[in-house]
Design a protein around this motif. Structure first.
Motif, PDB file in Angstrom:
ATOM      1  N   THR A 185       0.835  -1.196   0.000  1.00 42.73           N
ATOM      2  CA  THR A 185       0.000   0.000   0.000  1.00 42.73           C
ATOM      3  C   THR A 185       0.870   1.247   0.000  1.00 42.73           C
ATOM      4  O   THR A 185       2.064   1.195   0.291  1.00 42.73           O
ATOM      5  N   ALA A 186       0.241   2.380  -0.267  1.00 46.00           N
ATOM      6  CA  ALA A 186       0.958   3.653  -0.305  1.00 46.00           C
ATOM      7  C   ALA A 186       1.461   4.058   1.081  1.00 46.00           C
ATOM      8  O   ALA A 186       2.402   4.842   1.201  1.00 46.00           O
ATOM      9  N   ASP A 187       0.847   3.519   2.135  1.00 47.09           N
ATOM     10  CA  ASP A 187       1.255   3.838   3.507  1.00 47.09           C
ATOM     11  C   ASP A 187       2.440   3.016   3.979  1.00 47.09           C
ATOM     12  O   ASP A 187       2.864   3.151   5.129  1.00 47.09           O
TER      13      ASP A 187
ATOM     14  N   VAL B 177      -2.936 -13.916   6.605  1.00 43.46           N
ATOM     15  CA  VAL B 177      -2.170 -12.846   5.977  1.00 43.46           C
ATOM     16  C   VAL B 177      -1.050 -12.438   6.914  1.00 43.46           C
ATOM     17  O   VAL B 177      -1.264 -12.244   8.108  1.00 43.46           O
ATOM     18  N   ASN B 178       0.149 -12.310   6.363  1.00 38.43           N
ATOM     19  CA  ASN B 178       1.282 -11.773   7.117  1.00 38.43           C
ATOM     20  C   ASN B 178       1.493 -10.342   6.661  1.00 38.43           C
ATOM     21  O   ASN B 178       1.555 -10.067   5.465  1.00 38.43           O
ATOM     22  N   VAL B 179       1.610  -9.432   7.630  1.00 33.75           N
ATOM     23  CA  VAL B 179       1.667  -8.011   7.323  1.00 33.75           C
ATOM     24  C   VAL B 179       2.920  -7.409   7.948  1.00 33.75           C
ATOM     25  O   VAL B 179       3.224  -7.666   9.116  1.00 33.75           O
ATOM     26  N   ARG B 180       3.612  -6.611   7.149  1.00 33.70           N
ATOM     27  CA  ARG B 180       4.729  -5.810   7.662  1.00 33.70           C
ATOM     28  C   ARG B 180       4.257  -4.358   7.579  1.00 33.70           C
ATOM     29  O   ARG B 180       4.072  -3.815   6.493  1.00 33.70           O
ATOM     30  N   ALA B 181       4.048  -3.757   8.737  1.00 33.59           N
ATOM     31  CA  ALA B 181       3.557  -2.382   8.816  1.00 33.59           C
ATOM     32  C   ALA B 181       4.695  -1.468   9.252  1.00 33.59           C
ATOM     33  O   ALA B 181       5.732  -1.941   9.731  1.00 33.59           O
ATOM     34  N   PRO B 182       4.529  -0.164   9.119  1.00 30.46           N
ATOM     35  CA  PRO B 182       5.589   0.761   9.549  1.00 30.46           C
ATOM     36  C   PRO B 182       5.911   0.663  11.034  1.00 30.46           C
ATOM     37  O   PRO B 182       7.006   1.015  11.455  1.00 30.46           O
TER      38      PRO B 182
ATOM     39  N   LEU C 174      -0.226  -8.718  16.821  1.00 33.57           N
ATOM     40  CA  LEU C 174       0.695  -7.647  16.505  1.00 33.57           C
ATOM     41  C   LEU C 174       1.988  -7.802  17.293  1.00 33.57           C
ATOM     42  O   LEU C 174       1.951  -8.054  18.502  1.00 33.57           O
ATOM     43  N   ILE C 175       3.098  -7.668  16.608  1.00 34.76           N
ATOM     44  CA  ILE C 175       4.405  -7.544  17.263  1.00 34.76           C
ATOM     45  C   ILE C 175       4.825  -6.108  17.020  1.00 34.76           C
ATOM     46  O   ILE C 175       5.175  -5.733  15.904  1.00 34.76           O
TER      47      ILE C 175
END
Length: 191
Positions: A125-127, A151-156, A187-188
């Motif tokens: 995503t753009a974020d 789903v595995n997610v890498r967030a900021p 969440l980690i």
């Protein structure tokens, strides 16, 4: 020696040197091998002529909420039911605000307005969020991208896992999209 004698001498020596170098190149150059084969593609021409394939397919449209959607791939093969499959697919969903989500996958299948993206599906995503899942199901008319698998997610701000993910229009008419994670989100947090 005077300058004019040096120039006269160089006018003779330099062309002779160039001629000698060219002679050596032609004399010592490799001879062509008559047994060497001309490189051809390793493709059966009959299969290539009979197979229905579109190379570098591209689709572009607008969803119901006004978002732009584009889908490209390396190769697409139609099926008898009006759908088809494609390889090395990249889909971009750009909202009216200009922010985009890119989905890439090794393969995709198309049935109606539904695109099933699999084999290493990844959404960015753009974020700065990066989601990976076994597959994503995208609607070219509704402007949604859904994964019903883990789903595995890498967030900021860290890493998340969720049982389901959905990118959908916000519904308030602004043209924004909302990323909804559900189904046992973990969440980690990494500040």
């Amino acid at each position: 020696m005077t300058r004019s004698r040096i120039v006269a001498l160089l006018r003779v020596i330099l062309p002779l040197t160039a001629l000698a170098i060219l002679s050596v190149l032609f004399l010592l150059g490799r001879k062509p091998d008559p047994e060497a084969s001309i490189p051809y593609a390793d493709v059966d021409p009959r299969e290539l002529a009979e197979r229905q394939v579109v190379t570098s397919p591209s689709y572009a449209g607008v969803t119901e909420d006004g978002a732009q959607i584009s889908v490209t791939g390396d190769e697409a093969v139609p099926d008898k039911k009006g759908g088809g499959s494609a390889t090395a697919v990249r889909m971009t969903l750009r909202g009216r605000d200009g922010r985009a989500a890119d989905v890439s996958a090794g393969a995709a299948s198309l049935a109606g307005d539904q695109v099933r993206l699999g084999e290493g599906a990844r959404m960015t995503t753009a974020d700065g969020w990066v989601l990976t899942a076994p597959e994503f199901l995208a609607s070219t008319t509704a402007g949604t991208v859904v994964s019903d698998d883990e789903v595995n997610v890498r967030a900021p701000f860290g890493e998340l896992t969720a049982g389901r993910a959905e990118l959908r229009p916000s519904g308030d008419g602004s043209g924004d999209h909302v990323l909804d994670l559900s189904g046992g989100v973990r969440l980690i947090y990494r500040p």
